[in-house]
Design a protein around this motif. Structure first.
Motif, PDB file in Angstrom:
ATOM      1  N   PHE A 195     -35.652  -7.763  23.884  1.00  0.00           N
ATOM      2  CA  PHE A 195     -36.442  -8.264  24.690  1.00  0.00           C
ATOM      3  C   PHE A 195     -37.333  -9.641  24.158  1.00  0.00           C
ATOM      4  CE2 PHE A 195     -40.321  -9.030  26.922  1.00  0.00           C
ATOM      5  CZ  PHE A 195     -40.206  -8.499  28.450  1.00  0.00           C
ATOM      6  N   ASN A 196     -36.938 -10.716  24.788  1.00  0.00           N
ATOM      7  CA  ASN A 196     -37.421 -11.819  24.305  1.00  0.00           C
ATOM      8  C   ASN A 196     -38.551 -12.546  25.423  1.00  0.00           C
ATOM      9  OD1 ASN A 196     -36.441 -13.098  21.453  1.00  0.00           O
ATOM     10  ND2 ASN A 196     -34.809 -11.878  22.527  1.00  0.00           N
ATOM     11  N   ALA A 197     -39.594 -12.973  25.166  1.00  0.00           N
ATOM     12  CA  ALA A 197     -40.535 -13.611  25.764  1.00  0.00           C
ATOM     13  C   ALA A 197     -40.980 -15.019  25.092  1.00  0.00           C
ATOM     14  CB  ALA A 197     -41.862 -12.845  26.018  1.00  0.00           C
ATOM     15  N   VAL A 198     -40.966 -16.016  26.153  1.00  0.00           N
ATOM     16  CA  VAL A 198     -41.220 -17.301  25.778  1.00  0.00           C
ATOM     17  C   VAL A 198     -42.301 -17.734  26.739  1.00  0.00           C
ATOM     18  CG1 VAL A 198     -40.452 -19.807  25.559  1.00  0.00           C
ATOM     19  CG2 VAL A 198     -38.808 -17.858  24.900  1.00  0.00           C
ATOM     20  N   PHE A 199     -43.641 -17.993  26.069  1.00  0.00           N
ATOM     21  CA  PHE A 199     -44.671 -18.566  26.831  1.00  0.00           C
ATOM     22  C   PHE A 199     -45.295 -20.002  26.398  1.00  0.00           C
ATOM     23  CE2 PHE A 199     -46.231 -14.123  26.672  1.00  0.00           C
ATOM     24  CZ  PHE A 199     -45.432 -13.615  27.564  1.00  0.00           C
ATOM     25  N   PRO A 200     -44.767 -21.162  26.917  1.00  0.00           N
ATOM     26  CA  PRO A 200     -45.338 -22.456  26.658  1.00  0.00           C
ATOM     27  C   PRO A 200     -46.800 -22.428  27.082  1.00  0.00           C
ATOM     28  CG  PRO A 200     -43.509 -22.470  28.366  1.00  0.00           C
ATOM     29  CD  PRO A 200     -43.846 -21.126  28.511  1.00  0.00           C
ATOM     30  N   GLY A 204     -32.749   0.513  34.726  1.00  0.00           N
ATOM     31  CA  GLY A 204     -34.019   0.355  33.651  1.00  0.00           C
ATOM     32  C   GLY A 204     -34.499  -0.947  33.626  1.00  0.00           C
ATOM     33  N   LYS A 205     -33.630  -1.878  33.054  1.00  0.00           N
ATOM     34  CA  LYS A 205     -34.066  -3.074  32.820  1.00  0.00           C
ATOM     35  C   LYS A 205     -34.662  -3.938  33.991  1.00  0.00           C
ATOM     36  CE  LYS A 205     -30.866  -4.605  28.942  1.00  0.00           C
ATOM     37  NZ  LYS A 205     -29.510  -3.963  29.439  1.00  0.00           N
ATOM     38  N   GLY A 206     -34.268  -3.795  35.076  1.00  0.00           N
ATOM     39  CA  GLY A 206     -34.731  -4.256  36.394  1.00  0.00           C
ATOM     40  C   GLY A 206     -35.994  -3.878  36.579  1.00  0.00           C
ATOM     41  N   TYR A 207     -36.166  -2.454  36.562  1.00  0.00           N
ATOM     42  CA  TYR A 207     -37.533  -1.728  36.903  1.00  0.00           C
ATOM     43  C   TYR A 207     -38.576  -2.100  36.092  1.00  0.00           C
ATOM     44  CZ  TYR A 207     -40.695   1.881  37.774  1.00  0.00           C
ATOM     45  OH  TYR A 207     -41.875   2.656  38.124  1.00  0.00           O
ATOM     46  N   ALA A 208     -38.055  -2.400  34.519  1.00  0.00           N
ATOM     47  CA  ALA A 208     -39.104  -2.842  33.588  1.00  0.00           C
ATOM     48  C   ALA A 208     -39.700  -4.126  33.904  1.00  0.00           C
ATOM     49  CB  ALA A 208     -38.443  -2.567  32.144  1.00  0.00           C
ATOM     50  N   LEU A 209     -38.584  -4.931  34.146  1.00  0.00           N
ATOM     51  CA  LEU A 209     -38.972  -6.462  34.317  1.00  0.00           C
ATOM     52  C   LEU A 209     -40.066  -6.667  35.742  1.00  0.00           C
ATOM     53  CD1 LEU A 209     -35.636  -8.501  33.453  1.00  0.00           C
ATOM     54  CD2 LEU A 209     -37.953  -8.424  32.302  1.00  0.00           C
ATOM     55  N   GLU A 210     -39.584  -5.658  36.768  1.00  0.00           N
ATOM     56  CA  GLU A 210     -40.477  -5.767  37.839  1.00  0.00           C
ATOM     57  C   GLU A 210     -42.033  -5.418  37.312  1.00  0.00           C
ATOM     58  OE1 GLU A 210     -38.341  -5.726  40.914  1.00  0.00           O
ATOM     59  OE2 GLU A 210     -40.519  -6.394  41.561  1.00  0.00           O
ATOM     60  N   LYS A 211     -42.052  -4.432  36.393  1.00  0.00           N
ATOM     61  CA  LYS A 211     -43.462  -4.232  35.887  1.00  0.00           C
ATOM     62  C   LYS A 211     -43.967  -5.293  35.200  1.00  0.00           C
ATOM     63  CE  LYS A 211     -43.915  -0.016  37.410  1.00  0.00           C
ATOM     64  NZ  LYS A 211     -44.588   0.442  38.445  1.00  0.00           N
ATOM     65  N   VAL A 212     -42.973  -5.941  34.302  1.00  0.00           N
ATOM     66  CA  VAL A 212     -43.445  -7.404  33.671  1.00  0.00           C
ATOM     67  C   VAL A 212     -43.941  -8.320  34.571  1.00  0.00           C
ATOM     68  CG1 VAL A 212     -42.649  -8.913  31.795  1.00  0.00           C
ATOM     69  CG2 VAL A 212     -41.863  -6.707  31.584  1.00  0.00           C
ATOM     70  N   LYS A 213     -43.072  -8.619  35.677  1.00  0.00           N
ATOM     71  CA  LYS A 213     -43.516  -9.572  36.694  1.00  0.00           C
ATOM     72  C   LYS A 213     -44.812  -9.389  37.152  1.00  0.00           C
ATOM     73  CE  LYS A 213     -41.819 -11.723  40.751  1.00  0.00           C
ATOM     74  NZ  LYS A 213     -41.248 -11.544  42.015  1.00  0.00           N
ATOM     75  N   LEU A 214     -45.347  -8.305  37.448  1.00  0.00           N
ATOM     76  CA  LEU A 214     -46.781  -7.532  37.803  1.00  0.00           C
ATOM     77  C   LEU A 214     -47.890  -8.273  36.663  1.00  0.00           C
ATOM     78  CD1 LEU A 214     -46.342  -4.268  39.675  1.00  0.00           C
ATOM     79  CD2 LEU A 214     -47.297  -6.678  40.595  1.00  0.00           C
ATOM     80  N   LEU A 215     -47.300  -7.639  35.660  1.00  0.00           N
ATOM     81  CA  LEU A 215     -48.311  -8.222  34.578  1.00  0.00           C
ATOM     82  C   LEU A 215     -48.636  -9.760  34.314  1.00  0.00           C
ATOM     83  CD1 LEU A 215     -46.848  -5.501  31.720  1.00  0.00           C
ATOM     84  CD2 LEU A 215     -49.237  -5.454  32.610  1.00  0.00           C
ATOM     85  N   LEU A 216     -47.249 -10.417  34.218  1.00  0.00           N
ATOM     86  CA  LEU A 216     -47.561 -12.140  34.180  1.00  0.00           C
ATOM     87  C   LEU A 216     -48.319 -12.451  35.444  1.00  0.00           C
ATOM     88  CD1 LEU A 216     -43.802 -12.634  32.969  1.00  0.00           C
ATOM     89  CD2 LEU A 216     -46.077 -12.932  31.703  1.00  0.00           C
ATOM     90  N   ASN A 218     -46.573 -20.322  32.976  1.00  0.00           N
ATOM     91  CA  ASN A 218     -45.275 -20.393  32.932  1.00  0.00           C
ATOM     92  C   ASN A 218     -44.661 -19.367  31.918  1.00  0.00           C
ATOM     93  OD1 ASN A 218     -45.286 -22.873  34.723  1.00  0.00           O
ATOM     94  ND2 ASN A 218     -46.091 -23.814  33.013  1.00  0.00           N
ATOM     95  N   ALA A 219     -43.526 -18.587  31.990  1.00  0.00           N
ATOM     96  CA  ALA A 219     -43.206 -17.785  31.344  1.00  0.00           C
ATOM     97  C   ALA A 219     -41.734 -17.614  31.675  1.00  0.00           C
ATOM     98  CB  ALA A 219     -43.656 -16.452  31.393  1.00  0.00           C
ATOM     99  N   PHE A 220     -40.776 -17.402  30.272  1.00  0.00           N
ATOM    100  CA  PHE A 220     -39.568 -17.175  30.507  1.00  0.00           C
ATOM    101  C   PHE A 220     -39.200 -15.793  29.620  1.00  0.00           C
ATOM    102  CE2 PHE A 220     -34.964 -17.550  29.450  1.00  0.00           C
ATOM    103  CZ  PHE A 220     -34.396 -17.899  30.479  1.00  0.00           C
ATOM    104  N   LYS A 229     -41.443 -16.948  35.324  1.00  0.00           N
ATOM    105  CA  LYS A 229     -42.624 -17.372  36.098  1.00  0.00           C
ATOM    106  C   LYS A 229     -42.823 -18.848  35.820  1.00  0.00           C
ATOM    107  CE  LYS A 229     -47.610 -16.345  36.627  1.00  0.00           C
ATOM    108  NZ  LYS A 229     -48.915 -15.884  36.092  1.00  0.00           N
ATOM    109  N   GLY A 230     -43.451 -19.361  37.234  1.00  0.00           N
ATOM    110  CA  GLY A 230     -43.727 -20.569  37.274  1.00  0.00           C
ATOM    111  C   GLY A 230     -42.664 -21.627  36.895  1.00  0.00           C
ATOM    112  N   LYS A 231     -42.742 -22.684  36.046  1.00  0.00           N
ATOM    113  CA  LYS A 231     -41.808 -23.810  35.476  1.00  0.00           C
ATOM    114  C   LYS A 231     -41.544 -23.968  34.296  1.00  0.00           C
ATOM    115  CE  LYS A 231     -44.894 -27.369  37.075  1.00  0.00           C
ATOM    116  NZ  LYS A 231     -44.916 -28.179  35.917  1.00  0.00           N
ATOM    117  N   HIS A 232     -40.323 -24.478  34.016  1.00  0.00           N
ATOM    118  CA  HIS A 232     -40.202 -25.090  32.553  1.00  0.00           C
ATOM    119  C   HIS A 232     -41.135 -26.443  32.368  1.00  0.00           C
ATOM    120  CE1 HIS A 232     -38.391 -27.484  29.315  1.00  0.00           C
ATOM    121  NE2 HIS A 232     -37.346 -26.538  29.202  1.00  0.00           N
TER     122      HIS A 232
END
Lengths: 426, 303
Positions: B20-25, B148-160, B167-169, B180-183
């Motif tokens: 799992f990788n998260a990038v937040f500018p 599972g991955k989709g369900y987890a990302l649904e929860k991640v989406k809520l957290l974000l 903005n988040a990738f 989330k948001g934009k580059h």
């Protein structure tokens, strides 16, 4: 049927030959060179004759280990010695009465044709027996720790230098394939920068050996580990093993130690602590945190090596990556954002999976084959005897792990941060 | 911005057999760390609940016991099961959480354990009143591998959504992307679907913002783009393993929907994909199949 040790040994020798060209083996494990010395086979025609002094639990184990390879390695157990009758009789039984049996080690040392001795007596007897054996011209394998005092340890080391005889201290982990592989992986940077080490040895028991019925006078002879005159308890009997590992991995020795000890549970007349904790400081300012207890065994025995990129649990033979490898597309994305470049990230595709599932829950440090390091260190001793010398790193490792274990005892007793007196540096 | 360089927060962890990788500018390290830790805890919580292999998971316990007696579920797991059964109906059985025993039977015996077109799904009894589940027999097993991955990302989406991060990738195994948001350099994020035989080439580009892209395929690749292994993907209708190499990518506002539909559409007939797409809002679908190492791209549209 071929002994399992001999079968596994072949695998080990193959492994060593792979190590042969590596700088890590030469720099960090020079004592292994003996296993890839091709000239060794020729000299194996000469019989090596050993005497065993102290045939208690550990001495018996060492004796049986040597007996297991005595024939193929052309080793004769020529003499045994113990001043405690049941041990004496047991040793005679182990050797089928073929070895000369003694109650007094000085009589054993008078034997003309011995090459070396293996000493596994209580700790307080190591120094004078070792020194007498070296003076008698014999090579010495002595169980760890070296001696009950720093002064005696220094005398042993000095006598080994003066007599030019081998002095090998029983730190078997330096002959363990798992530890060898761990060192090789650490040196090539698998864990990143080593920043911390933790180790522990937890047991749940009184650490007593039963006395023969109606012989309370034997308490101190049998349970010598529990009395200050004979042992520093957990410091010399357990910590010294794992401190040696820490020193080996850190390629240095401590600069100071703080420690604490308490006797909180086994109030049965013993003098040594039943719980100890120590904090060692090293020249690079990193720390080694240690504790040993006797009232809970849940966490058992472990050495944890912690670096910026990963961790190792040596006793469990496990290595863990701190992070999964970063996908190339994510690296590109980060680079783009930092440089204000907006472009497509080629990322979507079939799911990434690690090379092995084990990458997630930790991988094995070393191949999963069994190799008895206690036997291996004794085989090394036999080989060193044939060569007439052993790498100096072995007694140095043994010396400093003993000395710094004893300094931790001193730190606990005085509640001071303790350093090593210059006169005890070697 | 610090000088001319935008600070980027990046962190990762192992989960669900992948990474799992998260990038937040973003410039506040402490806030990023805090959000990332919440995400990691949530993803690992879901993994420990839905894992097919972990003996402490609720799914493991259900698979072990539900054919013997009704197993009580918590609200979350009951809802998950209901959702999966609903999606199975919507996709005419192409999305099916009971396929694992059939695939294992093909691997072991060379033939499926059920006649073609027969699933174990109808052998799951859900009791809405008692919130419990019961399997008709011991062959029934549930596996949330394609969920599972989709369900987890649904929860991640809520957290974000509830975080100050604008903005988040997020990439879950690179097969499930959430943005989330934009580059910072554009109005959205551009997600390229890789060419199996040229890792730098994107065969299709999805522009996403507050949405996700999920890709399902029947192979694994490593970071150098090398094909590692094939995966057995079964068509529930025919009971046969999908041949060739292909991936199906779905763009959707919902990461869960993207995950489920990419799994389902991978094995679905093309005509059916078009009609099924009618039931969903704002989705895009593209299938890439490889024939003699050459990619063939097909876009799907609502009819």
């Amino acid at each position: 049927m071929e002994d399992l040790y001999i079968i596994n040994r072949r695998e080990f020798l193959k492994k060593i030959s792979l190590f042969a060209g590596s700088s890590v083996a030469l720099a960090s494990m020079p004592w292994l060179k003996i296993f890839r010395d091709e000239t060794y086979a020729k000299s194996a025609n000469e019989k090596v004759r050993l005497g065993f002094i102290g045939i208690g639990d550990r001495g018996s184990a060492l004796l049986q280990n040597v007996l297991a390879f005595a024939k193929p390695m052309n080793v004769e157990i020529a003499a045994i010695c113990d001043n405690y009758e049941p041990n004496y009789q047991r040793a005679i039984k182990f050797t089928n009465g073929k070895a000369k049996a003694f109650y007094n080690y000085l009589d054993l040392l008078k034997m003309k044709d011995l090459d070396g001795v293996v000493i596994a007596t209580p700790l307080h007897e190591h120094a004078h027996i070792t020194i007498d054996a070296l003076d008698a011209g014999l090579h010495v394998f002595c169980e760890k720790s070296m001696a009950r005092t720093i002064e005696d340890s220094k005398k042993m080391y000095d006598e080994h230098l003066r007599t030019k005889r081998i002095l090998q201290i029983g730190h078997q982990r330096v002959f363990s394939p798992v530890y060898m592989d761990a060192i090789a992986k650490i040196r090539r940077g698998d864990l990143g920068r080593l920043t911390h080490m933790r180790a522990y040895w937890h047991r749940n028991g009184d650490w007593r050996r039963p006395l023969p019925k109606g012989k309370p006078e034997l308490e101190k002879k049998i349970n010598w580990r529990l009395y200050n005159a004979f042992s520093a308890g957990l410091f010399t009997e357990l910590l010294s093993h794992q401190l040696q590992v820490a020193n080996w991995i850190k390629e240095s020795f401590p600069t100071s130690v703080v420690a604490n000890g308490s006797l909180i549970y086994w109030k049965d007349g013993r003098e040594v602590y039943d719980h100890i904790s120590c904090l060692y400081f090293y020249p690079d300012n990193s720390q080694f945190l240690y504790d040993s207890i006797t009232t809970n065994k849940h966490y058992g025995c472990e050495e944890q090596i912690l670096g910026t990129k990963g961790s190792m649990e040596l006793e469990l033979n496990k290595v863990y990556q701190e992070k999964p490898p970063t996908p190339p597309a994510i690296l590109q994305l980060i680079n783009d954002i930092e440089k204000d470049v907006f472009q497509t990230i080629p990322i979507g595709g079939a799911s990434w999976v690690p090379e092995t599932a084990a990458n997630i829950k930790g991988d094995y440090i070393s191949d999963n084959y069994k190799m008895d390091e206690t036997k291996l260190q004794l085989e090394a001793y036999v080989r060193y005897i044939r060569e007439g010398k052993a790498p100096e790193e072995l007694p140095i490792q043994g010396y400093y792990s003993t000395v710094w274990s004893l300094l931790a005892e001193q730190a606990a007793n005085t509640q001071n941060r303790v350093t090593l007196d210059e006169k005890y540096r070697i | 911005m610090f000088g001319n360089v935008m600070r980027v927060y990046h962190n990762s962890f192992f989960a669900m057999g992948s990474r799992f990788n998260a990038v937040f500018p973003f410039y506040n390290q402490e806030i990023c760390e805090h959000i990332f830790n919440s995400i990691q805890s949530e993803v690992l919580r879901i993994e420990s609940k839905l894992s097919y292999f972990y003996s402490g998971s609720e799914v493991y316990k259900i698979n072990k016991s539900a054919y013997k007696f009704s197993v009580q579920l918590d609200e979350e797991l009951f809802n998950i099961l209901e959702t999966c059964i609903d999606y199975s109906k919507i996709t005419s059985g192409s999305f099916d959480i009971t396929l694992r025993p059939i695939i294992e039977s093909i691997k072991e015996n060379g033939s499926p354990s059920t006649p073609a077109g027969q699933s174990y799904l109808n052998q799951i009894e859900l009791d809405k009143t008692n919130k419990s589940v019961r399997f008709a027999n011991e062959k029934v097993k549930i596996d949330f591998g394609g969920f599972g991955k989709g369900y987890a990302l649904e929860k991640v989406k809520l957290l974000l959504e509830n975080s100050p991060i604008e903005n988040a990738f997020v990439s879950f195994g690179e097969s499930s992307i959430l943005a989330k948001g934009k580059h910072p350099g554009g109005d959205y994020w551009q997600v390229g679907i890789k060419n199996l035989f040229d890792a730098d080439d994107s065969l299709h580009v999805f522009n996403i913002s507050n949405s996700s892209v999920s890709t399902s395929g029947n192979y694994y690749v490593d970071d150098t783009g090398q094909l590692c292994s094939k995966i057995n993907v079964i068509n529930p209708e025919t009971g046969k393993i999908a041949g060739g190499l292909s991936v199906m990518s779905i763009k959707s506002d919902s990461p869960l929907e993207a995950e489920i539909l990419s799994t389902a559409f991978l094995v679905m007939e093309d005509e059916k994909i078009n009609t099924t797409m009618d039931r969903f809002k704002n989705i895009e679908a593209v299938k890439i199949s490889y024939s003699e190492n050459k990619p063939v791209k097909k876009l799907f549209h609502k009819v």
